[in-house]
Design an enzyme around this catalytic site. Structure first.
Site, PDB file in Angstrom:
ATOM      1  N   ALA A 165       0.818  -1.212   0.000  1.00  0.00           N
ATOM      2  CA  ALA A 165       0.000   0.000   0.000  1.00  0.00           C
ATOM      3  C   ALA A 165       0.851   1.261   0.000  1.00  0.00           C
ATOM      4  CB  ALA A 165      -0.938  -0.007   1.208  1.00  0.00           C
ATOM      5  N   ASP A 182      -6.847  -1.078   7.149  1.00  0.00           N
ATOM      6  CA  ASP A 182      -7.325  -2.377   7.636  1.00  0.00           C
ATOM      7  C   ASP A 182      -6.142  -3.349   7.587  1.00  0.00           C
ATOM      8  OD1 ASP A 182      -8.899  -4.437   8.520  1.00  0.00           O
ATOM      9  OD2 ASP A 182      -9.853  -4.830   6.594  1.00  0.00           O
TER      10      ASP A 182
END
Length: 334
Positions: A165, A182
């Protein structure tokens, strides 16, 4: 009186776990044991081990437990349980989307299980979701075996990206209304502790938010005895980056603890319980099982011990000075 044969299996024993159902108290039993801390373990009696495997990044198992139903375990740590995962995912997803005036685009860091995307897709205003998970095998595993999220994985609004990410946000030119962390808990040798650092929040994540954008992240155990492991540090780190920061908690039975989240923005969270309930009614398809306006606002009120810890915390999370919960990822095995 008969003697019960009990087999105790830990995260290190995933390759040896039996897949035969437990026969109950008068027969052979198979238990999965998670080490929460040096002197504390949490055990689950199993019906069976449904699937297990090792990816490039993590150890993965899907267990069928007697008490919590299907349980996803990564690197020896419970990630979610069929019976109560709605608590974690409603608390993670709905507060930022309900606090935002009109959330249309969402970026999920992690979320390979699919449950965060499932909850986001309940919001009528959302037009696009990017879910970026580092582990193709975890995503494929969850897409195949966690049937509750099949519709979410198939939804045309969901764009699945397999990448770190951090790298994905670095190269991304798009901005988002909501960014969700998350992520797995920061464990030594795990793949994601860098996504909890001040430099990442400040230099990479925040520039990818729209003007009224909101960031939320899971922040680890937040119980009376566990909140100093990473929760208070993550909260303090985010306070160094955003103007308005709020921590909130909820008890998650399968985690055997109170859990913490942190929500942040450069715009104030000026919303009351009645407005939250109205937005749930207007924006959300389907019924939420855990969260409403009153419960969200009350979840942001900490007990005295935790409040003082958050107030007095000085540690800032960096790659050189990180905090970890008990456990190890594949990058470090004792």
């Amino acid at each position: 009186m008969g003697t019960e044969a009990v087999e105790i299996l830990t995260g290190k024993d995933l390759s040896k776990i039996c897949s035969e159902p437990s026969q109950g108290i008068h027969g052979d039993c198979c238990w999965y044991e998670e080490t929460i801390d040096v002197h504390l373990k949490w055990s689950f009696e199993l019906n069976s081990v449904l699937h297990k495997g090792t990816s490039e990044h993590q150890e993965i198992a899907l267990l069928d437990t007697k008490h919590f139903g299907k349980v996803l375990v990564i690197d020896g740590k419970m990630q979610s349980a069929e019976r109560d995962e709605f608590i974690y995912h409603e608390c993670l997803i709905h507060p930022p989307l309900l606090c935002h005036p009109n959330p249309r685009t969402v970026f999920i860091m992690g979320g390979g299980e699919g449950s965060a995307a499932r909850e986001i897709l309940k919001h009528k205003t959302v037009k696009k979701i990017i879910m970026c998970d580092i582990d193709q095998e975890v995503v494929d595993f969850c897409r195949r075996y966690l049937t509750v999220n099949h519709e979410a994985f198939c939804n045309e609004k969901l764009n699945l990206v397999i990448n770190d990410a951090k790298k994905e946000l670095e190269k991304c030119n798009e901005k988002f209304d909501i960014i969700v962390g998350d992520l797995a808990d920061p464990v030594e040798g795990g793949p994601c502790y860098q996504l909890y650092t001040k430099s990442f929040y400040e230099k990479i994540l925040k520039p990818r938010l729209n003007d009224k954008g909101i960031f939320v992240t899971q922040a680890g155990p937040a119980g009376i005895f566990t909140h100093k492991e990473v929760f208070s540090s993550i909260y303090n780190t985010i306070k160094h980056v955003f103007k308005y920061v709020m921590a909130y908690t909820a008890h998650v039975p399968s985690f055997a603890d109170t859990w913490g989240w942190v929500i942040a923005s450069d715009q104030p969270f000026s919303i009351n319980a009645e407005e939250i309930d109205r937005r749930i009614e207007d924006r959300v398809c389907g019924e939420l099982l855990y969260l409403n306006g009153a419960s969200f606002l009350s979840s942001s009120i900490m007990n005295k011990t935790v409040s003082l810890s958050l107030l007095n915390e000085t540690h800032v999370y960096t790659e050189e000075d990180a905090r970890f919960i008990h456990g190890h990822g594949l990058g470090r095995r004792d």
